[in-house]
Design a protein around this motif. Structure first.
Motif, PDB file in Angstrom:
ATOM      1  N   VAL A   1      32.894  32.213  38.494  1.00  0.00           N
ATOM      2  CA  VAL A   1      33.274  33.565  38.915  1.00  0.00           C
ATOM      3  C   VAL A   1      32.467  33.987  40.134  1.00  0.00           C
ATOM      4  CG1 VAL A   1      33.123  36.001  38.239  1.00  0.00           C
ATOM      5  CG2 VAL A   1      34.118  34.330  36.671  1.00  0.00           C
ATOM      6  N   ASP A   2      31.194  33.579  40.178  1.00  0.00           N
ATOM      7  CA  ASP A   2      30.351  33.968  41.316  1.00  0.00           C
ATOM      8  C   ASP A   2      30.904  33.435  42.630  1.00  0.00           C
ATOM      9  OD1 ASP A   2      29.863  31.358  40.568  1.00  0.00           O
ATOM     10  OD2 ASP A   2      27.683  31.469  40.797  1.00  0.00           O
ATOM     11  N   ARG A   3      31.478  32.249  42.616  1.00  0.00           N
ATOM     12  CA  ARG A   3      32.052  31.694  43.850  1.00  0.00           C
ATOM     13  C   ARG A   3      33.284  32.479  44.294  1.00  0.00           C
ATOM     14  NH1 ARG A   3      33.167  25.499  43.517  1.00  0.00           N
ATOM     15  NH2 ARG A   3      33.963  26.050  45.586  1.00  0.00           N
ATOM     16  N   VAL A   4      34.117  32.846  43.321  1.00  0.00           N
ATOM     17  CA  VAL A   4      35.304  33.634  43.655  1.00  0.00           C
ATOM     18  C   VAL A   4      34.897  34.964  44.280  1.00  0.00           C
ATOM     19  CG1 VAL A   4      37.314  34.826  42.688  1.00  0.00           C
ATOM     20  CG2 VAL A   4      36.697  32.550  41.854  1.00  0.00           C
ATOM     21  N   ARG A   5      33.865  35.560  43.733  1.00  0.00           N
ATOM     22  CA  ARG A   5      33.414  36.858  44.238  1.00  0.00           C
ATOM     23  C   ARG A   5      32.859  36.725  45.656  1.00  0.00           C
ATOM     24  NH1 ARG A   5      31.420  40.142  39.935  1.00  0.00           N
ATOM     25  NH2 ARG A   5      30.389  41.397  41.534  1.00  0.00           N
ATOM     26  N   VAL A   6      32.045  35.693  45.883  1.00  0.00           N
ATOM     27  CA  VAL A   6      31.387  35.536  47.182  1.00  0.00           C
ATOM     28  C   VAL A   6      32.345  34.991  48.231  1.00  0.00           C
ATOM     29  CG1 VAL A   6      29.584  34.281  48.418  1.00  0.00           C
ATOM     30  CG2 VAL A   6      29.099  35.265  46.168  1.00  0.00           C
ATOM     31  N   GLU A   7      33.076  33.926  47.893  1.00  0.00           N
ATOM     32  CA  GLU A   7      33.903  33.243  48.886  1.00  0.00           C
ATOM     33  C   GLU A   7      35.202  33.979  49.193  1.00  0.00           C
ATOM     34  OE1 GLU A   7      34.466  29.223  47.614  1.00  0.00           O
ATOM     35  OE2 GLU A   7      32.319  28.886  47.272  1.00  0.00           O
ATOM     36  N   ASN A   8      35.731  34.703  48.198  1.00  0.00           N
ATOM     37  CA  ASN A   8      37.010  35.386  48.397  1.00  0.00           C
ATOM     38  C   ASN A   8      36.901  36.898  48.432  1.00  0.00           C
ATOM     39  OD1 ASN A   8      37.670  32.775  46.464  1.00  0.00           O
ATOM     40  ND2 ASN A   8      39.115  33.000  48.144  1.00  0.00           N
ATOM     41  N   GLY A   9      35.729  37.416  48.087  1.00  0.00           N
ATOM     42  CA  GLY A   9      35.529  38.859  48.125  1.00  0.00           C
ATOM     43  C   GLY A   9      36.365  39.628  47.129  1.00  0.00           C
ATOM     44  N   LEU A  10      36.733  39.017  46.028  1.00  0.00           N
ATOM     45  CA  LEU A  10      37.586  39.667  45.038  1.00  0.00           C
ATOM     46  C   LEU A  10      36.745  40.383  43.986  1.00  0.00           C
ATOM     47  CD1 LEU A  10      40.220  36.828  44.493  1.00  0.00           C
ATOM     48  CD2 LEU A  10      40.372  38.807  46.008  1.00  0.00           C
ATOM     49  N   THR A  11      37.005  41.674  43.811  1.00  0.00           N
ATOM     50  CA  THR A  11      36.261  42.469  42.829  1.00  0.00           C
ATOM     51  C   THR A  11      37.186  43.222  41.879  1.00  0.00           C
ATOM     52  OG1 THR A  11      36.180  44.414  44.270  1.00  0.00           O
ATOM     53  CG2 THR A  11      34.379  42.809  44.473  1.00  0.00           C
ATOM     54  N   GLY A  12      38.481  43.043  42.031  1.00  0.00           N
ATOM     55  CA  GLY A  12      39.418  43.734  41.150  1.00  0.00           C
ATOM     56  C   GLY A  12      39.869  45.082  41.656  1.00  0.00           C
ATOM     57  N   LYS A  13      39.481  45.453  42.848  1.00  0.00           N
ATOM     58  CA  LYS A  13      39.856  46.768  43.375  1.00  0.00           C
ATOM     59  C   LYS A  13      41.381  46.877  43.489  1.00  0.00           C
ATOM     60  CE  LYS A  13      38.928  49.994  47.157  1.00  0.00           C
ATOM     61  NZ  LYS A  13      38.184  50.224  48.425  1.00  0.00           N
ATOM     62  N   GLY A  14      41.930  47.984  42.971  1.00  0.00           N
ATOM     63  CA  GLY A  14      43.358  48.215  43.017  1.00  0.00           C
ATOM     64  C   GLY A  14      44.141  47.583  41.891  1.00  0.00           C
ATOM     65  N   ILE A  15      43.455  46.866  41.001  1.00  0.00           N
ATOM     66  CA  ILE A  15      44.108  46.192  39.877  1.00  0.00           C
ATOM     67  C   ILE A  15      43.906  47.015  38.602  1.00  0.00           C
ATOM     68  CG2 ILE A  15      44.196  44.103  38.473  1.00  0.00           C
ATOM     69  CD1 ILE A  15      45.219  43.734  41.298  1.00  0.00           C
TER      70      ILE A  15
END
Length: 508
Positions: free
Chosen positions: A173-187
């Motif tokens: 999950v840490d890689r997804v957050r750092v590499e893709n900048g995904l935090t769930g905003k708008g979901i």
């Protein structure tokens, strides 16, 4: 036939006077599915035709229409309460001989149900071409929660933190957050669970517009399932049960600025329900429950979730609870027949089509089960074992009084045939100062409860079958007489974390 009904797809539940519950018997609640797809105008016609059939052929059967479904399932939830057995001069209307035979059998067996509801519904499959299938009512039990906080006190791990950063690293999950900048905003994530404690600061601290928990409804009431089956819905989705829904929500999207931890997607918006999430426009629906032994995609909840997924909503379901959701198999050992469940299958509703079944990952480290039971200040203890009378490849079970002199030693014994307390008493009486019990190879350590054995004064702990087998062979394969007598073999216990061989892999 007398019916009461309301539509579960309405935006608001019915008045309380329409929710009066009859005495509930699990075997008399059913979900009926009709043939037309959900959302089709024909679904209403089919449901009405079914109710008309009940009216004409139910022979006094009391029917409560609990819910009518149109959006995700063309079906209805009904409760059938059978009347008393009709007298011999009363007509059975549309009921055939098999139906009457079942009713007569009930009367002969001393029951008063008269008409067997499941027999009646089985007959509708041939009498009503618009009926596709039906399922008996089903309850989903909560997982067993085993709490032993004294086991997890440690100077190594902060027990006040969830240590989610470790889980995020293991699951990438840490890689997804750092590499893709995904935090769930708008979901928007709908949590179908026990509710959410929206007052928790990690979950926003409030409920409603502008809050992180912005949507939700309590469809059953705070007492449902605990002390009553009476449904008392309200507008407050507060988690009043065991905190399971709050726990799940924290894993998904906690954002705690006080303790400094975050969930997988700290910027998502939550909704808390036990249903209705689709109509509320949720992008993701999460269910952390397993259906036990109902491991078929034809299970009603699996069918409903499959339909939801086909509508473009992402559905995430726990692959199972407690590690016991597999096929039952029989194992014969020690002259005992043991029924257990394994991992051979994915249970309902996670087995549904296009539903994401989410497994767990084994931790990379754990606390020793012997922690807090043995002194951990680097004290070294002599250890010995007793070889079984049956085979030289296993330790004794310790179920009979021990004649060996165990003075000053921690003793390794094998699990089985008698209670842990009996083994401990025998070791203690022979002079032992502690007991380690190991399981069969491949089996994990188990919790040991000695509260009934008030005379046990020595520490007792369990270790895995693999570790126990290794220690046993170390104690029995050395060459010197002194080592064989165990006088040179020692053991110590540490409060440091113990590495798990399967860490980072899917849990088995």
């Amino acid at each position: 036939m007398r019916t009461k009904q309301y539509n579960a797809d309405d935006d608001h539940p019915p008045p309380k006077q329409r929710q009066k519950q009859q005495q509930q018997q699990q075997q008399q609640r059913f979900t009926v599915q009709f043939r037309s797809p959900p959302g089709d105008q024909r679904s209403i016609d089919e449901q009405d035709a079914f109710l008309n059939y009940l009216e004409q052929h139910g022979n006094g059967l009391n029917v409560t229409v609990r819910y009518r479904f149109h959006d995700v399932l063309n079906g209805m939830s009904i409760q059938l309460n059978a009347p008393l057995m009709p007298s011999s001069n009363q007509s059975n209307g549309g009921l055939d001989n098999n139906f009457r035979a079942a009713s007569t059998a009930d009367q002969e067996n001393g029951t008063t149900s008269g008409i067997h509801p499941s027999v009646f519904l089985a007959q509708t499959l041939s009498s009503c071409p618009y009926v596709n299938r039906y399922w008996p009512g089903k309850r989903y039990a909560r997982p067993n929660v085993e709490r032993s906080p004294e086991r997890f006190t440690s100077s190594v791990v902060d027990t006040g933190l969830p240590n989610l950063h470790v889980a995020h690293s293991m699951t990438t999950v840490d890689r997804v957050r750092v590499e893709n900048g995904l935090t769930g905003k708008g979901i928007k994530v709908g949590i179908l669970d026990t509710g959410i404690d929206y007052t928790h600061p990690a979950l926003g601290g409030c409920f409603g517009d502008g809050c992180r928990v912005a949507y939700g409804y309590d469809l059953v009431g705070d007492s449902y399932g605990e002390t009553t089956d009476k449904v008392t819905p309200d507008n407050d989705p507060m988690d009043q049960f065991d905190g399971h829904g709050t726990h799940v929500s924290g894993i998904i999207g906690a954002h705690d600025t006080i303790k400094g931890f975050e969930g997988v997607a700290p910027n998502v918006t939550f909704g808390a329900w036990r249903e209705m999430a689709v109509k509320a426009g949720m992008d993701i629906i999460n269910l952390s429950l397993g259906g036990g032994i109902g491991a078929w995609e034809e299970d009603p909840l699996a069918v409903a979730l499959s339909n939801i997924a086909d509508q473009g909503v992402f559905v995430s379901v726990a692959q199972g609870n407690e590690g016991r959701d597999g096929f039952e198999f029989m194992r014969i050992k020690l002259n005992l027949v043991i029924f257990s469940q394994g991992i051979e299958r994915t249970p309902s509703p996670a087995v549904g089509d296009h539903v994401l079944a989410v497994a767990s990952m084994d931790n990379e480290y754990t606390m020793s089960d012997a922690k807090d039971k043995f002194t951990t200040n680097h004290t070294i203890f002599p250890i010995m074992t007793i070889i079984s009378n049956q085979t030289s490849n296993e330790a004794s079970l310790g179920c009979a009084p021990i004649l060996n002199d165990l003075t000053g030693h921690i003793v390794l014994l094998r699990r089985g045939q008698c209670e842990f307390g009996q083994k401990a008493i025998h070791v203690q009486n022979a002079g032992g100062i502690g007991l380690l019990v190991y399981s069969d190879p491949g089996d994990d350590a188990v919790e040991i409860d000695l509260r009934r054995y008030t005379r046990v004064n020595i520490p007792v702990a369990s270790i895995s079958g693999d570790n126990g087998t290794q220690i046993f062979h170390l104690l029995t394969t050395t060459t010197t007489t002194e080592a064989k007598n165990n006088n040179s073999m020692t053991i110590k216990f540490s409060e440091q974390l113990v590495k798990i061989d399967t860490g980072g892999l899917p849990s088995m």
